[in-house]
Motif scaffolding. Structure first.
Motif, mmCIF file in Angstrom:
data_model
loop_
_atom_site.group_PDB
_atom_site.id
_atom_site.type_symbol
_atom_site.label_atom_id
_atom_site.label_comp_id
_atom_site.label_asym_id
_atom_site.label_seq_id
_atom_site.Cartn_x
_atom_site.Cartn_y
_atom_site.Cartn_z
ATOM 1 N N GLU A 194 29.093 -0.820 -18.996
ATOM 2 C CA GLU A 194 28.592 -1.740 -17.980
ATOM 3 C C GLU A 194 27.721 -2.820 -18.596
ATOM 4 N N VAL A 195 27.064 -2.507 -19.710
ATOM 5 C CA VAL A 195 26.189 -3.484 -20.340
ATOM 6 C C VAL A 195 26.972 -4.708 -20.806
ATOM 7 N N ASP A 196 28.272 -4.522 -21.096
ATOM 8 C CA ASP A 196 29.100 -5.680 -21.475
ATOM 9 C C ASP A 196 29.192 -6.664 -20.317
ATOM 10 N N ALA A 197 29.396 -6.145 -19.098
ATOM 11 C CA ALA A 197 29.456 -7.013 -17.923
ATOM 12 C C ALA A 197 28.110 -7.683 -17.676
ATOM 13 N N GLU A 198 27.004 -6.956 -17.938
ATOM 14 C CA GLU A 198 25.689 -7.549 -17.754
ATOM 15 C C GLU A 198 25.465 -8.699 -18.727
ATOM 16 N N GLU A 199 25.920 -8.534 -19.966
ATOM 17 C CA GLU A 199 25.754 -9.607 -20.951
ATOM 18 C C GLU A 199 26.543 -10.852 -20.547
ATOM 19 N N VAL A 200 27.748 -10.627 -20.037
ATOM 20 C CA VAL A 200 28.550 -11.767 -19.579
ATOM 21 C C VAL A 200 27.856 -12.452 -18.404
ATOM 22 N N ALA A 201 27.306 -11.671 -17.475
ATOM 23 C CA ALA A 201 26.618 -12.246 -16.318
ATOM 24 C C ALA A 201 25.416 -13.079 -16.758
ATOM 25 N N GLU A 202 24.639 -12.558 -17.712
ATOM 26 C CA GLU A 202 23.494 -13.332 -18.213
ATOM 27 C C GLU A 202 23.951 -14.631 -18.868
ATOM 28 N N ARG A 203 25.062 -14.551 -19.613
ATOM 29 C CA ARG A 203 25.583 -15.749 -20.260
ATOM 30 C C ARG A 203 26.058 -16.772 -19.210
ATOM 31 N N LEU A 204 26.680 -16.299 -18.154
ATOM 32 C CA LEU A 204 27.153 -17.191 -17.105
ATOM 33 C C LEU A 204 25.980 -17.854 -16.381
ATOM 34 N N ILE A 205 24.956 -17.067 -16.049
ATOM 35 C CA ILE A 205 23.794 -17.626 -15.356
ATOM 36 C C ILE A 205 23.120 -18.697 -16.210
ATOM 37 N N GLU A 206 22.973 -18.430 -17.498
ATOM 38 C CA GLU A 206 22.338 -19.390 -18.395
ATOM 39 C C GLU A 206 23.184 -20.662 -18.514
ATOM 40 N N SER A 207 24.491 -20.514 -18.518
ATOM 41 C CA SER A 207 25.369 -21.680 -18.646
ATOM 42 C C SER A 207 25.320 -22.541 -17.394
ATOM 43 N N VAL A 208 25.323 -21.904 -16.226
ATOM 44 C CA VAL A 208 25.359 -22.666 -14.974
ATOM 45 C C VAL A 208 24.017 -23.344 -14.702
ATOM 46 N N ARG A 209 22.911 -22.717 -15.083
ATOM 47 C CA ARG A 209 21.601 -23.269 -14.767
ATOM 48 C C ARG A 209 21.254 -24.492 -15.609
ATOM 49 N N GLN A 210 22.032 -24.771 -16.681
ATOM 50 C CA GLN A 210 21.791 -25.960 -17.479
ATOM 51 C C GLN A 210 22.080 -27.214 -16.652
ATOM 52 N N PRO A 211 21.249 -28.265 -16.731
ATOM 53 C CA PRO A 211 21.457 -29.487 -15.925
ATOM 54 C C PRO A 211 22.817 -30.126 -16.223
ATOM 55 N N MET A 212 23.370 -30.767 -15.197
ATOM 56 C CA MET A 212 24.667 -31.448 -15.305
ATOM 57 C C MET A 212 24.465 -32.922 -14.976
ATOM 58 N N ASN A 213 25.065 -33.790 -15.779
ATOM 59 C CA ASN A 213 25.011 -35.224 -15.550
ATOM 60 C C ASN A 213 26.351 -35.658 -14.967
ATOM 61 N N LEU A 214 26.372 -35.923 -13.655
ATOM 62 C CA LEU A 214 27.597 -36.262 -12.938
ATOM 63 C C LEU A 214 27.508 -37.687 -12.439
ATOM 64 N N GLU A 215 28.157 -38.609 -13.166
ATOM 65 C CA GLU A 215 28.193 -40.032 -12.811
ATOM 66 C C GLU A 215 26.786 -40.582 -12.583
ATOM 67 N N ASN B 175 24.060 -38.882 -11.975
ATOM 68 C CA ASN B 175 23.224 -38.016 -11.157
ATOM 69 C C ASN B 175 22.994 -36.704 -11.905
ATOM 70 N N GLN B 176 21.731 -36.376 -12.122
ATOM 71 C CA GLN B 176 21.411 -35.107 -12.775
ATOM 72 C C GLN B 176 21.325 -34.020 -11.715
ATOM 73 N N VAL B 177 22.163 -33.015 -11.868
ATOM 74 C CA VAL B 177 22.286 -31.942 -10.886
ATOM 75 C C VAL B 177 21.892 -30.636 -11.553
ATOM 76 N N CYS B 178 21.061 -29.882 -10.864
ATOM 77 C CA CYS B 178 20.644 -28.562 -11.339
ATOM 78 C C CYS B 178 21.038 -27.527 -10.297
ATOM 79 N N SER B 179 21.536 -26.412 -10.761
ATOM 80 C CA SER B 179 21.979 -25.372 -9.843
ATOM 81 C C SER B 179 21.707 -24.024 -10.482
ATOM 82 N N GLY B 180 22.277 -23.020 -9.943
ATOM 83 C CA GLY B 180 22.149 -21.666 -10.467
ATOM 84 C C GLY B 180 23.273 -20.823 -9.914
ATOM 85 N N ALA B 181 23.271 -19.551 -10.241
ATOM 86 C CA ALA B 181 24.337 -18.671 -9.807
ATOM 87 C C ALA B 181 23.760 -17.305 -9.457
#
Length: 859
Positions: free
Chosen positions: A535-556, A558-564
């Protein structure tokens, strides 16, 4: 003595626990039965292509779960006409077949459709409804009848029903729950089957169009072959014109060429002499008449063509009519035996306006009848024969004619080639379209990820492999994006789409190539992690996904920040179906959202128990709505300056609820989507009491924001207000400040529409958080209800009293009244009196009614 008492208590505890376990087991079995039926229904909708196969499959599915030998489905058209889609009845099969729409509308089917609610009825209930005039008896009376409405959103589109003619074969509430769940998903399944049926029909129609185009092409090819044959004949005539010096051989060659195009066993060519008084026959071939050389002009068919100057097709009947009218006289060159021709074809040999003679074909039996097409052909050929006869005069004309004809044939050939190329391109486009359709059917159109259908297919396939691989271990991650609605509403749908595309890219980069990333819809994504060790493998993937999504995005720009928020469900051996794993991951995701943003939660047994508890509470609330267990609870509205009663505030009260249910009523009703139905019920109850209101007394009622964000609900509210017996100017509809701040400008514009109906508007719980003065300026509120905490803090907070003065000045300019949500203290009442406002009091309704003379029956 103590031991004996203890021994008597312990079995009682065991029996209590045993009963409880049996109750839970029965509930699990019912849930399993319903889930199995819905899964089978989903498989039916995915596998069946035509509606005529779909309803028998549903009938068979119901028969597997309960007694459903007598079953029918009736749909309602746009004009309200009932149309039976499927029926099976052991007694009234023929009656149902011939029954008009009015029979369904006046029976139990129409009764369920009008009410929009399921009906469980026995024989006594059936006769009672007939006696009350609710329905009319149709066919054989059932011993037991169970019917549920088929709804698409708020609209009833049909009724599904089963019935029994045996007293011992009845139905219960569990059967009602089962068929109700099946009915809900049947509407979706019907839409899917019909969409697939419409797609296949479109493909068939397109295929038929291609066939028609191909037939047209083949027809054009035949015409081209005929044109080529005609062109070949013309070429031969042209060669004869240039090469033949002997006219007799020339005419024989002309006849030979003509025989390739037409039936020419009997043929002659007649030419006028220079004076136009004699006919010469340079070529004459007839099976009954001898060869003629020349004769003077008479009234024969040859002269008939010369007089008219046009080619003629004469049948035996037409020849008799011409002879009887004197237009033609029959000429017999063989006194012994010469039968009358049955079909005659003649064309003038003409150059410009000058007629040189006639070429004619004839038949003496019915083996061949000349046609109009052959007439046109002979007329065409006769022109070239005339040209051949006058070679010196027509050499240049013939040359030009051939050039023009070659050009037309070349253009037509080029068109045919282009058409053939176009057809080949269409075939290629169709192949590409089929591939594109398959891709679009299994992938999300925006992100290109696998869609729900493809994901469920892969997940079910993974479950089917578990028997082959005992070491199967995989996990499911259910992802919901934070703040997506805010991004979509503030920056626009285009930026929202770019945001989803960027999130999809990041999700794919954060997992392995053989892991499946899919978008279920909106901002919900799922990831199937295969071949994990722990199960820890799934937890590591989840942490990696959360960290990736929370990074700011520059869309045309507009700086957009989100989370998961991520819910994780790891495969266990006790899982039987893929939907169970998806359900548990979804539940874990909602648990993660409740804890805050950028979190993940792994599903466990305690969450399952909580889900069952929530389900039970929601079912109790739905039952309360069906049984109308709600009534208004009134709080007096007092004018602060005169202390007169000016109206009431109506709040919601659940009659048979305990303290916990009453406290959680608003949250659970909103979460279950039942709050609009409850508020509409409350509004109807208040309308029925309109005769008990004194003139000028107002009634304040707070509503949920769903009425403003859903056009269908707004239309339903408008219709109810039009039908209300309560004067609309006495009705005050309120919305909380927090709810309005979450709505878009378009949705808030619906406040103006409500105002135009004649009702008054109030802004409730104002200053609970932000005190949005912009709402007071932009929208036509008649009352502003201060938050209870704000009202209580007025005596001891100088800043809030200053805000009250600002609101007082704004109320004078915008013409609205201030209302204190709580004013039991004298200081608060004095402040509201200075502001010219009102306040709600906790004084019992009965006392207030006695003072004002209002609502005597409620008191």
């Amino acid at each position: 003595m103590k031991d004996q008492k203890l021994s008597s208590v312990i079995p009682a505890v065991w029996h209590s626990q045993l009963r409880r376990m049996r109750t839970l087991l029965s509930g699990y079995k019912r849930a399993y039965t319903i889930q199995g039926a819905l899964l089978n229904l989903s498989e039916l909708a995915s596998g069946i292509k035509e509606m005529r196969e779909f309803y028998p499959a549903i009938h068979q599915l119901l028969n597997q779960q309960l007694r459903a030998d007598n079953f029918y489905v009736a749909l309602i058209d746009q004009d309200g006409t009932f149309r039976p889609e499927y029926f099976a009845d052991e007694k009234d099969q023929q009656i149902l077949l011939d029954a008009p729409s009015e029979a369904f509308a006046s029976g139990l089917t129409g009764y369920v459709a009008r009410r929009g609610k399921a009906l469980l009825c026995d024989e006594a209930g059936f006769h009672r409804l007939v006696q009350e005039g609710q329905i009319q008896a149709q066919g054989s009376a059932p011993m037991h009848w169970l019917g549920v409405p088929l709804c698409r959103g708020e609209r009833v589109i049909g009724v599904m029903a089963i019935q029994s003619y045996q007293a011992d074969a009845g139905y219960n509430e569990h059967d009602l729950a089962l068929i109700s769940h099946i009915a809900i998903h049947t509407v979706t399944a019907i839409d899917r089957v019909r969409s697939r049926e419409l797609l296949e029909q479109t493909v068939r129609e397109r295929t038929q169009q291609l066939r028609n185009t191909n037939d047209s092409l083949q027809h054009e090819i035949r015409e081209r072959s005929h044109a080529e044959m005609l062109q070949a004949a013309l070429y031969k005539i042209s060669e004869l014109t240039a090469a033949s010096s002997d006219m007799s051989s020339f005419y024989r060659e002309v006849h030979s060429i003509l025989s390739e195009l037409l039936q020419a066993d009997n043929c002659y060519i007649a030419l006028l002499d220079k004076d136009g008084q004699q006919l010469n026959f340079p070529f004459y071939l007839d099976q009954y008449s001898p060869t003629q050389k020349q004769r003077p002009l008479q009234r024969g068919l040859t002269e008939y063509v010369i007089r008219s100057g046009e080619a003629r097709l004469v049948t035996q009947v037409q020849l008799q009519q011409l002879i009887q009218s004197g237009e033609v006289e029959r000429q017999v060159s063989n006194p012994g035996y010469q039968p009358m021709c049955t079909s005659w074809l003649g064309a003038p040999l003409q150059i410009g306006n000058q007629i040189l003679g006639v070429i004619a074909l004839q038949c003496y039996d019915n083996s061949h009848q000349y046609s109009e097409q052959e007439l046109v052909l002979l007329k065409f050929v006769s022109q070239h024969i005339a040209v051949a006869i006058s070679r010196k005069l027509t050499t240049e004309q013939q040359k030009q004619h051939h050039e023009d004809l070659e050009k037309r044939i070349f253009e037509r050939t080029r068109e045919l080639r282009q058409t053939n190329l176009f057809l080949r391109l269409q075939v290629e486009e169709r192949k590409k379209a089929e591939e594109q359709l398959f891709f679009e059917a299994n992938h999300d159109a925006l992100t290109g990820l696998a869609n729900r259908q493809m994901f469920l297919m892969q997940l079910k396939q993974r479950f089917s492999y578990r028997n082959r691989d005992s070491a199967t271990n995989f996990a499911l991650l259910f992802i919901d994006l934070d703040r997506f609605k805010l991004i979509n509403d503030t920056l626009g749908h285009h930026i929202g789409d770019l945001f989803l595309i960027e999130v999809s890219r990041r999700l794919q980069q954060a997992v392995r190539e053989h892991d499946l990333v899919a978008r279920l819809g909106g901002d919900e994504f799922v990831i199937l992690l295969g071949k994990i060790q722990h199960e820890v493998d799934a937890e590591e993937v989840a942490e990696r996904l959360i960290e990736s999504v929370r990074q700011p995005m520059n869309l045309e720009g507009n700086q957009v920040c989100s989370g998961a928020s991520i819910g994780i469900a790891c495969y266990q051996n006790w899982y039987q179906h893929a939907d169970e794993l998806l359900r548990d991951a979804d539940a874990a995701m909602y648990q993660a959202k409740s804890f805050g943003r950028n979190r993940f939660v792994i599903f466990n047994d305690s969450m399952r128990s909580q889900m069952l508890q929530e389900l039970g509470q929601e079912q109790a609330l739905q039952q309360a709505v069906q049984q109308r267990q709600f009534q208004p609870q009134l709080r007096p509205l007092i004018a602060a300056e005169s202390t007169d009663l000016v109206g009431y505030q109506a709040s919601l009260s659940w009659l048979q609820a305990d303290a916990t249910q009453q406290q959680e009523l608003s949250r659970q009703a909103t979460q279950a989507g039942l709050m609009p139905d409850i508020e509409l019920m409350l509004l109807q109850q208040l309308s029925s009491m309109s005769s008990q209101w004194e003139q000028g007394a107002v009634l304040c009622l707070s509503l949920s924001p769903a009425w403003l964000s859903n056009h269908l609900l707004l239309d339903k509210l408008t219709q109810q207000l039009h039908q209300s017996a309560l004067p609309l100017h006495q009705l005050v509809l309120g919305f909380t400040e927090a709810d309005l701040l979450r709505l878009s400008a378009t949705q808030l514009a619906n406040l103006h529409q409500l105002k135009r109906l004649g009702v008054r508007l109030s802004l409730d719980q104002f200053a609970a958080e932000v005190a949005a003065l912009g709402l007071l300026v932009q929208y036509p509120f008649d009352f502003v209800v201060l938050d209870t905490a704000f009202s209580r803090s007025l005596p001891r907070s100088e800043s809030r009293r200053q805000l009250l003065q600002v609101l007082q000045q704004l109320a004078q300019s915008r013409q609205f009244k201030l209302i204190a949500g709580h004013a039991e203290q004298k200081e608060i009442q004095q402040l509201m009196a200075q502001a010219g406002g009102y306040y709600f009091t906790e004084q019992p309704v009965a006392v207030a009614v006695q003072q004002s003379g209002l609502f005597q029956q409620l008191a």
